[in-house]
Design an enzyme around this catalytic site. Structure first.
Site, PDB file in Angstrom:
ATOM      1  CG  ASN A 220      -0.151  -0.172   2.374  1.00 29.27           C
ATOM      2  OD1 ASN A 220       0.514   0.812   2.920  1.00 29.27           O
ATOM      3  ND2 ASN A 220      -0.323  -1.289   3.134  1.00 29.27           N
ATOM      4  CG  ASP A 322      -5.984  -7.323  13.914  1.00 29.66           C
ATOM      5  OD1 ASP A 322      -5.369  -6.354  14.724  1.00 29.66           O
ATOM      6  OD2 ASP A 322      -6.969  -6.640  13.456  1.00 29.66           O
TER       7      ASP A 322
END
Ligand code: PMT
Length: 416
Positions: A220, A322
């Site tokens: 990203n 996570d």
């Protein structure tokens, strides 16, 4: 109450028609207790006389860099050091261009370079000149350097055009100047109270890279700037900092411990190793990294070849661990701060992540706006705890990080 009591303001006046409003501006600033010294460009003197401004300010007006008499009284360097604020009103396109490029060919532009005081400008020009790409680029440069832009306002202009470019009204400029000093006071009070001495902060930053094959990856636009600014702000406040960073092109702050990682799994391993180590006490964990939610299931060992028969290809993705949620699950968890990068319904999604991941705080940024968030020098944050909201206005990431660590330090103390 006089809101500008004892504040030392240089009022720089450049050559625009709105200069006629400046005697009134000087009077209103003085009314609030400010000591105002006026500096005029040559152009300004075509619209209003130095004598008028001398009369209303009760100080000599400076207008020349090379005036021997003026230099004897208060030299330009002395004047630059004297100021708490340089306010340029009206600020023409010309003075804006000069200060954005660092020119120093008259007294006002020289003062802007020679002074450590904050600068605020009140642009005033024709609407076409305001919208010109060159002016907008100069304004962006100044904003990045933390110059405050007051206005401009919209309406009918001296030339008959209608649009953006009018100097704000005198009462608005006085209000914004007052607000500027109030904000500064709050920030310096917050920062002087923020001592993180003895604390260990762990901060993740930058993107992760999820390999597809030996030469390709999914990633990203995170530059690492926000996370690195938080690391620097925490270091400045006295914390020991460990920065766990994905691949970025910026240098880590000196004096932090840097752990370089690539993938989300790698970042997860390093973070959990630190936060579960019995010999290390982590006080605060800030998850600023833009971690990929999914990784490629079977990374190809060799470069995937294009085939003649298939116009499409499918990658099978599996969920990444996570990191921030796993740290928040630890029995002796640090104070955990997550980030939320959202393009819509910022508040709702951020609050959802706060409770779903069991975080102490979440800092939400609207990444649909290209002027902030990913790969920009600036950011704006809305920080949520379970019961409160704190807004950090758009500013460069250094400033935003300072404000954020002040909020974290305060909330952490409240919980302890
Ligand atoms: O790096 P810059 O160019 O300066 O840009 C800064 C930033 C926009 C990347 C930063 O301000 C920011 O928003 N970082 C979080 C980006 C993100 O991944 O947000 P998210 O809403 O997808 O994730 C929520 C939180 O969970 C984040 O704290 C994230 O670090 C964490 N997370 C997410 C997935 C995962 N597998 N593990 C995590 O820990």
């Amino acid at each position: 109450m006089r809101n500008l009591q004892d504040k030392k303001i240089i009022l720089g006046i450049s050559g625009g028609i709105a200069a006629y409003k400046t005697p009134e501006l000087v009077r209103r600033l003085k009314e609030q207790g400010a000591d105002v010294r006026v500096v005029m460009t040559q152009g300004a003197q075509a619209f209003i006389t130095p004598l008028t401004l001398q009369a209303v300010s009760a100080n000599a007006v400076a207008d020349s860099l090379l005036d021997t008499q003026a230099e004897l009284a208060m030299g330009h360097i002395e004047l630059a050091k004297w100021a708490d604020l340089i306010l340029i009103a009206p600020a023409t396109a010309n003075i804006i261009a000069k200060i954005s490029h660092g020119l120093a060919n008259d007294l006002l532009s020289t003062l802007c370079l020679a002074s450590a005081a904050p600068i605020a400008i009140a642009p005033a020009m024709n609407q076409q000149m305001w919208h010109a790409e060159a002016t907008q680029t100069n304004i962006q440069t100044l904003t990045k350097r933390s110059v405050t832009i007051f206005g401009p306002g919209k309406g009918e202009q001296a030339c008959g055009d209608i649009g953006l470019g009018r100097m704000l009204e005198v009462h608005e400029l006085v209000e914004l100047t007052t607000q500027h000093f109030a904000n500064q006071q709050t920030l310096s009070a917050e920062l002087s109270l923020t001592s993180l001495a003895g604390q260990h902060w762990v901060i993740t930053a930058g993107p992760t890279r999820e390999a597809i094959d030996p030469v390709r990856y999914i990633s990203n636009h995170s530059s690492g700037k926000m996370g690195y600014a938080i690391a620097q702000a925490a270091l400045n406040a006295g914390a020991k900092v460990t920065l766990i960073s994905g691949p970025v092109n910026i240098s880590a702050p000196q004096n932090c411990t840097l752990i370089n990682v690539n993938s989300a799994v790698n970042m997860h391993q390093q973070t959990l190793a630190l936060t579960t180590d019995k010999h290390i006490n982590v006080d605060v964990f800030v998850a600023c990294a833009a971690v990929a939610d999914y990784r490629v299931d079977n990374i190809a060992i060799q470069k995937i070849k294009k085939t003649a028969n298939n116009d499409t290809m499918t990658l099978n993705l599996v969920k990444n661990p996570d990191i921030v949620a796993d740290v928040a699950k630890l029995s002796n968890k640090p104070f955990v701060v997550g980030f939320a990068a959202e393009t819509q319904e910022v508040k709702r999604y951020a609050k959802d992540k706060l409770s779903r991941k069991n975080l102490d705080l979440i800092a939400a940024n609207d990444v649909s706006n290209s002027k902030q968030g990913f790969n920009s020098d600036d950011n704006a944050l809305s920080v949520f705890s379970a019961t409160e909201q704190f807004d950090i206005a758009l500013a460069n990431k250094t400033k935003v990080a300072q404000k954020l660590i002040a909020i974290i330090a305060k909330q952490n103390k409240n919980i302890k």
